[in-house]
Design a protein around this motif. Structure first.
Motif, PDB file in Angstrom:
ATOM      1  N   GLN A   8       0.841  -1.196   0.000  1.00 40.55           N
ATOM      2  CA  GLN A   8       0.000   0.000   0.000  1.00 40.55           C
ATOM      3  C   GLN A   8       0.875   1.244   0.000  1.00 40.55           C
ATOM      4  OE1 GLN A   8      -2.818  -0.237   3.237  1.00 40.55           O
ATOM      5  NE2 GLN A   8      -4.180  -1.577   2.063  1.00 40.55           N
ATOM      6  N   GLY A   9       0.460   2.240  -0.754  1.00 43.51           N
ATOM      7  CA  GLY A   9       1.232   3.468  -0.827  1.00 43.51           C
ATOM      8  C   GLY A   9       0.735   4.331  -1.972  1.00 43.51           C
ATOM      9  N   LYS A  10       1.566   5.293  -2.360  1.00 40.34           N
ATOM     10  CA  LYS A  10       1.177   6.266  -3.378  1.00 40.34           C
ATOM     11  C   LYS A  10       1.910   6.006  -4.691  1.00 40.34           C
ATOM     12  CE  LYS A  10       0.167   9.898   0.017  1.00 40.34           C
ATOM     13  NZ  LYS A  10       0.464  11.292   0.453  1.00 40.34           N
ATOM     14  N   VAL A  11       1.231   6.372  -5.773  1.00 41.32           N
ATOM     15  CA  VAL A  11       1.814   6.247  -7.110  1.00 41.32           C
ATOM     16  C   VAL A  11       1.845   7.629  -7.753  1.00 41.32           C
ATOM     17  CG1 VAL A  11       1.515   5.279  -9.419  1.00 41.32           C
ATOM     18  CG2 VAL A  11       1.044   3.862  -7.413  1.00 41.32           C
ATOM     19  N   PHE A  32      -6.683  -2.104  -8.746  1.00 38.84           N
ATOM     20  CA  PHE A  32      -5.730  -1.854  -7.653  1.00 38.84           C
ATOM     21  C   PHE A  32      -6.202  -0.687  -6.792  1.00 38.84           C
ATOM     22  CE2 PHE A  32      -3.549  -3.289 -11.528  1.00 38.84           C
ATOM     23  CZ  PHE A  32      -3.065  -4.529 -11.095  1.00 38.84           C
ATOM     24  N   PRO A  33      -7.407  -0.803  -6.207  1.00 38.18           N
ATOM     25  CA  PRO A  33      -7.970   0.320  -5.443  1.00 38.18           C
ATOM     26  C   PRO A  33      -7.214   0.629  -4.158  1.00 38.18           C
ATOM     27  CG  PRO A  33      -9.327  -1.640  -5.207  1.00 38.18           C
ATOM     28  CD  PRO A  33      -8.321  -1.951  -6.259  1.00 38.18           C
ATOM     29  N   HIS A  34      -6.331  -0.277  -3.715  1.00 35.89           N
ATOM     30  CA  HIS A  34      -5.572  -0.034  -2.487  1.00 35.89           C
ATOM     31  C   HIS A  34      -4.428   0.960  -2.706  1.00 35.89           C
ATOM     32  CE1 HIS A  34      -3.408  -3.205  -4.647  1.00 35.89           C
ATOM     33  NE2 HIS A  34      -2.314  -2.859  -3.976  1.00 35.89           N
ATOM     34  N   LEU A  35      -4.149   1.315  -3.955  1.00 40.01           N
ATOM     35  CA  LEU A  35      -3.072   2.268  -4.250  1.00 40.01           C
ATOM     36  C   LEU A  35      -3.646   3.677  -4.394  1.00 40.01           C
ATOM     37  CD1 LEU A  35      -1.082   0.135  -6.854  1.00 40.01           C
ATOM     38  CD2 LEU A  35      -0.390   0.660  -4.508  1.00 40.01           C
ATOM     39  N   ASP A  36      -2.923   4.644  -3.882  1.00 34.54           N
ATOM     40  CA  ASP A  36      -3.330   6.055  -3.907  1.00 34.54           C
ATOM     41  C   ASP A  36      -2.623   6.741  -5.071  1.00 34.54           C
ATOM     42  OD1 ASP A  36      -4.139   8.617  -3.390  1.00 34.54           O
ATOM     43  OD2 ASP A  36      -2.923   8.873  -1.576  1.00 34.54           O
ATOM     44  N   ILE A  37      -3.388   7.110  -6.096  1.00 36.23           N
ATOM     45  CA  ILE A  37      -2.799   7.695  -7.302  1.00 36.23           C
ATOM     46  C   ILE A  37      -2.784   9.220  -7.177  1.00 36.23           C
ATOM     47  CG2 ILE A  37      -2.798   7.665  -9.810  1.00 36.23           C
ATOM     48  CD1 ILE A  37      -2.697   4.903  -8.430  1.00 36.23           C
ATOM     49  N   ILE A  82       5.575   7.292  -1.611  1.00 37.80           N
ATOM     50  CA  ILE A  82       5.555   6.965  -3.041  1.00 37.80           C
ATOM     51  C   ILE A  82       6.287   5.645  -3.255  1.00 37.80           C
ATOM     52  CG2 ILE A  82       6.395   7.622  -5.320  1.00 37.80           C
ATOM     53  CD1 ILE A  82       5.949  10.532  -4.586  1.00 37.80           C
ATOM     54  N   ILE A  83       5.559   4.646  -3.749  1.00 35.26           N
ATOM     55  CA  ILE A  83       6.157   3.337  -3.993  1.00 35.26           C
ATOM     56  C   ILE A  83       6.161   2.975  -5.486  1.00 35.26           C
ATOM     57  CG2 ILE A  83       5.590   2.461  -1.695  1.00 35.26           C
ATOM     58  CD1 ILE A  83       3.197   1.014  -2.946  1.00 35.26           C
TER      59      ILE A  83
END
Length: 350
Positions: free
Chosen positions: A195-198, A225-230, A257-258
């Motif tokens: 989990q993290g940001k893109v 991939f709704p668990h990722l924060d875009i 940011i991952i």
């Protein structure tokens, strides 16, 4: 009464004139789509062509008239390896096509500047150019300039970024929405359950190809991939120096940011940022276009995947389409489809 043709001979324009009961000059006007022929006469000539099974030898006709095709490419003026690759391919194909009476040229205009692009299009002399391939933004001023070219008999294709609201004849490039979806699948699967940001790096949201890639990317990320924060797009205008300048603040504000989707050019600025902050936990990176820079980044494990389109195929396809349009000949759409290529460290071509 239907004309009976000897099947052992190839029909000629003399046969067309005889069957249609018109002059050779009239047949020539119809074949070359020149004005001054009544609609009823055009129909008679076309009917004779269909009955006879006449297939025009455009190469012979052009040679007889001494015709030389001139096609020009309008490219953005940026520090962009991919655009440089297009220029190289244009120069190489120009040399190869000299014996086919075809001349290629290119000119550069300021990137993301629709007024400069419109002015460049308007500056083209339709009496000197048969076709134009345009790599640039879609705006009303650009659409009007394309319409002016078309009104003067010049064939127009959009290159890399489409201009579908214009009167352009064809688009040559990948499906950019699909390219964005592909990037999302790659990035999401590489990240797995983390989990993290893109971060999404783009050139300009005025550019249709960049906008479409972001659209496709967001669709797939939200669905799979709704668990990722875009994060919102960071517009670097394909400028490596600007990207390098903007990134430190972005990473300071977003320590989680991952993953990074570099959807446009300017990758050198991203690589410089990584070199400046070597202790930064390296995010998964999916970028665009296989250039010498992105090849090195893949080989060194800095980039994880690169989505690309063949620059040579783009140029060759654009020329084939412009030539077919100029000759009123059919286009082999399967041959002209530009593939979305995916490269990892393990499958880069020589």
């Amino acid at each position: 009464m239907k004309y009976e043709q000897n099947t052992t001979t190839t029909p000629t324009i003399n046969d067309i004139a005889r069957v249609a009961q018109v002059s050779l000059a009239t047949v020539d006007r119809v074949l070359n789509a020149r004005p001054g022929v009544r609609e009823v006469t055009v129909k008679k000539v076309n009917q004779a062509i269909a009955e006879l099974g006449y297939v025009r030898d455009t190469a012979a006709a052009n040679l007889a008239r001494g015709r030389v095709y001139h096609f020009t490419f309008i490219l953005p003026s940026t520090n962009n390896e991919f655009v440089s690759m297009l220029e190289t391919q244009i120069d190489q194909l120009n040399r190869n096509l000299r014996h086919e009476r075809t001349k290629l040229s290119f000119l550069r205009v300021a990137a993301f500047d629709p007024m400069a692009l419109a002015a460049a299009i308007k500056s083209i002399d339709p009496n000197q150019v048969d076709g134009v391939a345009i790599f640039g933004p879609e705006t009303p001023s650009v659409r009007d300039s394309v319409a002016q070219l078309k009104a003067n008999g010049v064939t127009v294709v959009s290159l890399v970024a489409d201009i579908p609201s214009s009167e352009r004849d064809n688009y040559v490039g990948v499906d950019n929405v699909a390219a964005g979806r592909t990037a999302a699948q790659l990035l999401g699967r590489f990240l797995g359950d983390r989990q993290g940001k893109v971060l999404v790096l783009t050139g300009s949201m005025l550019a249709r190809d960049h906008l479409e890639r972001r659209l496709g990317f967001d669709e797939t990320m939200a669905r799979d991939f709704p668990h990722l924060d875009i994060l919102a797009s960071l517009e670097g205008r394909d400028d490596p120096d600007l990207i390098q300048q903007l990134l430190p603040e972005v990473f300071t504000d977003n320590a989680e940011i991952i993953g990074i989707y570099s959807s446009a050019a300017g990758n050198d600025g991203l690589l410089r940022h990584f070199a400046t902050y070597p202790k930064l936990t390296r995010p998964v990176v999916v970028a665009h276009e296989l250039t010498s820079l992105s090849r090195s980044a893949l080989d060194e494990g800095i980039f994880d995947a690169v989505i690309s389109q063949d620059a040579g195929h783009l140029v060759r396809s654009a020329v084939r389409i412009m030539r077919a349009n100029s000759d009123n000949m059919p286009i082999n759409l399967a041959q002209e489809r530009i593939r979305i290529d995916i490269y990892l460290k393990e499958n880069m071509p020589p």
